[in-house]
Design an enzyme around this catalytic site. Structure first.
Site, PDB file in Angstrom:
ATOM      1  N   SER A  82      -9.342   2.214   2.529  1.00  0.00           N
ATOM      2  CA  SER A  82      -8.373   2.861   1.678  1.00  0.00           C
ATOM      3  C   SER A  82      -7.357   1.913   1.048  1.00  0.00           C
ATOM      4  CB  SER A  82      -7.624   3.930   2.496  1.00  0.00           C
ATOM      5  OG  SER A  82      -6.897   3.337   3.550  1.00  0.00           O
TER       6      SER A  82
ATOM      7  N   SER B 259     -10.081   0.125   6.728  1.00  0.00           N
ATOM      8  CA  SER B 259      -9.426   0.222   5.422  1.00  0.00           C
ATOM      9  C   SER B 259      -8.856  -1.074   4.885  1.00  0.00           C
ATOM     10  CB  SER B 259      -8.310   1.272   5.469  1.00  0.00           C
ATOM     11  OG  SER B 259      -8.863   2.559   5.608  1.00  0.00           O
TER      12      SER B 259
ATOM     13  N   LYS C 203       0.837  -1.197   0.000  1.00  0.00           N
ATOM     14  CA  LYS C 203       0.000   0.000   0.000  1.00  0.00           C
ATOM     15  C   LYS C 203       0.874   1.251   0.000  1.00  0.00           C
ATOM     16  CE  LYS C 203      -3.858   2.031   2.643  1.00  0.00           C
ATOM     17  NZ  LYS C 203      -4.762   1.825   3.798  1.00  0.00           N
TER      18      LYS C 203
END
Length: 446
Positions: A152, A176, A78
């Protein structure tokens, strides 16, 4: 199976250790799949093609190859965690395009275990929202590209669900990991506080954000979690009956839960009851103030992360989110609201071992330029479809998303498993039981 793309991390690592395949061959196949498919999915901000092949060769030459738990396994990271030699943009044009000097500790642990970082995945700006889009692209759900992958950790989830990598690293401050995993048919676990090193942004959203894995199987999830935590998560040898509470009510007052998600919970509850567990309906005692508490912490975390960035280069929704949060920073930092929530929910987990809830309240929003839309519209869209995740960041307790059933569109549906402090192994065991009786497809096969 001729291709290693689409295989599990456990299968790949075993084959590399036994020298049935080389790390370069494995990585090259995944890079080719990324090149073919990611234009439709939008999982990656940066693909490290040449660097990944070189690192694969380094893994092959390691003297300890035969003992590496993730030998030659391609992973995605990420884009809010540092990868040595790459910039960490956090989904924003306001962040510096400066290569990181060192790996984040979780990335370093993955590499030490033999994994190869093939790319950095898309996130919404500053990882604020439950949809993933911004200046570096839109991350779509591989099962239904008209819908967002979630956020996210949306790019990381999309990469795994599309079979572009078998594992991805993400993090979870208000859901997330669990939100995109639920959308994309993956299994994930937000570990409890301090189980895995955090170091996310400027203060981990006051200790609420945790790093964790995204995978297609519980075996792979357990494997990667062990590497990240530097600990072993032992399987339950005896499946003694657990006390499982089933809750269908949204933690946020006034947010309805759609039928596919309540049906998924009932399906999972029925399967666990048939396995011998003591399953009963019991709603967690969420306070009416939970929505306000969650909004205060959510916005305050963004306000801290936005400090020092040029506001002109931030999207309008991010600027407003940070501005709202600035007035709450002092109160949130004190932790009183989180302490009260833990005190309220602790007795529930003395009476029950596991809480089973819907993972989401409804299917994810349409994929699109949410970063160009207003702040209130984003907040309402996020709250309407993901009310079940924030309580467990506020308490700091472990929570999982596990695929169960499908939506009318054919995209995956999911449930959430929650436990008290230190129950990561327990939750993994329940997820393994569900996988045996409610199997799910591993990847979307795009």
């Amino acid at each position: 199976m001729s291709s290693w793309a689409g295989r599990s991390a456990a299968e790949i690592a075993a084959a590399v250790r036994e020298k049935r395949v080389t790390p370069r061959e494995v990585v090259a196949e995944h890079l080719a799949r990324i090149e073919r498919s990611d234009g439709r999915i939008g999982a990656f901000r940066k693909v490290r093609a040449q660097a990944a092949l070189a690192e694969a060769d380094e893994v092959a030459a390691r003297a300890d190859l035969s003992g590496l738990p993730l030998a030659g396994v391609p992973v995605a990271v990420k884009d809010n965690l540092a990868v040595r030699g790459e910039s960490c943009r956090n989904g924003s044009a306001a962040t510096p395009d400066t290569p990181a000097a060192e790996d984040h500790v979780t990335v370093a642990r993955l590499r030490a275990a033999g994994a190869v970082v093939v790319g950095l995945t898309n996130v919404p700006e500053l990882c604020v929202f439950g949809t993933t889009e911004g200046p570096y692209g839109i991350a779509r759900n591989p099962w239904d590209p008209s819908r967002t992958a979630g956020g996210s950790s949306g790019g990381s989830a999309a990469a795994v669900a599309a079979g572009l990598v078998p594992l991805a690293l993400g993090n979870d401050g208000m859901g997330s990991l669990r939100i995109p995993a639920a959308n994309c048919g993956l299994v994930t676990l937000k570990p409890g506080h301090a189980v895995v090193p955090a170091g996310i942004g400027h203060g981990d959203w006051f200790g609420m954000s945790e790093n964790g894995p995204l995978a297609t199987t519980v075996e792979d999830l357990r494997l990667m979690l062990g590497v990240l935590a530097g600990a072993e998560f032992v399987r339950r040898q005896e499946r003694s009956p657990l006390r499982i509470a089933v809750a269908l009510r949204s933690p946020l007052a006034g947010v309805p839960v759609s039928r596919p998600y309540t049906n998924a919970v009932r399906q999972a509850a029925g399967a666990l009851a048939r396995s011998g567990h003591r399953v009963r309906r019991a709603e967690a005692p969420y306070p009416l103030s939970l929505g306000v508490t969650a909004l205060q912490h959510w916005t305050a975390g963004t306000a801290v992360d936005a400090q020092g960035l040029d506001p002109v280069r931030l999207a309008r929704r991010t600027r407003v989110h940070a501005a709202v949060g600035r007035r709450f920073i002092r109160a949130v930092r004190g932790g009183a609201a989180r302490d009260r929530l833990r005190d309220r929910l602790t007795p529930f987990f003395t009476e029950h071992d596991v809480l089973l809830t819907p993972a989401l309240a409804r299917r994810s929003p349409q994929a699109g330029p949410w970063h160009e839309r207003g702040w209130l519209r984003n907040v309402l869209a996020n709250s309407a479809y993901s009310p079940f995740t924030p309580p467990w960041n506020l308490t700091g307790w472990p929570a999982m998303s596990v695929p169960v059933g499908t939506l009318p569109s054919g995209a995956p549906c999911a449930v959430q498993l929650v436990g008290g402090p230190g129950t990561e192994s327990l939750l993994l065991g329940v997820a393994e039981e569900l996988a045996e009786v409610v199997p799910w497809r591993r990847t979307a096969g795009v």
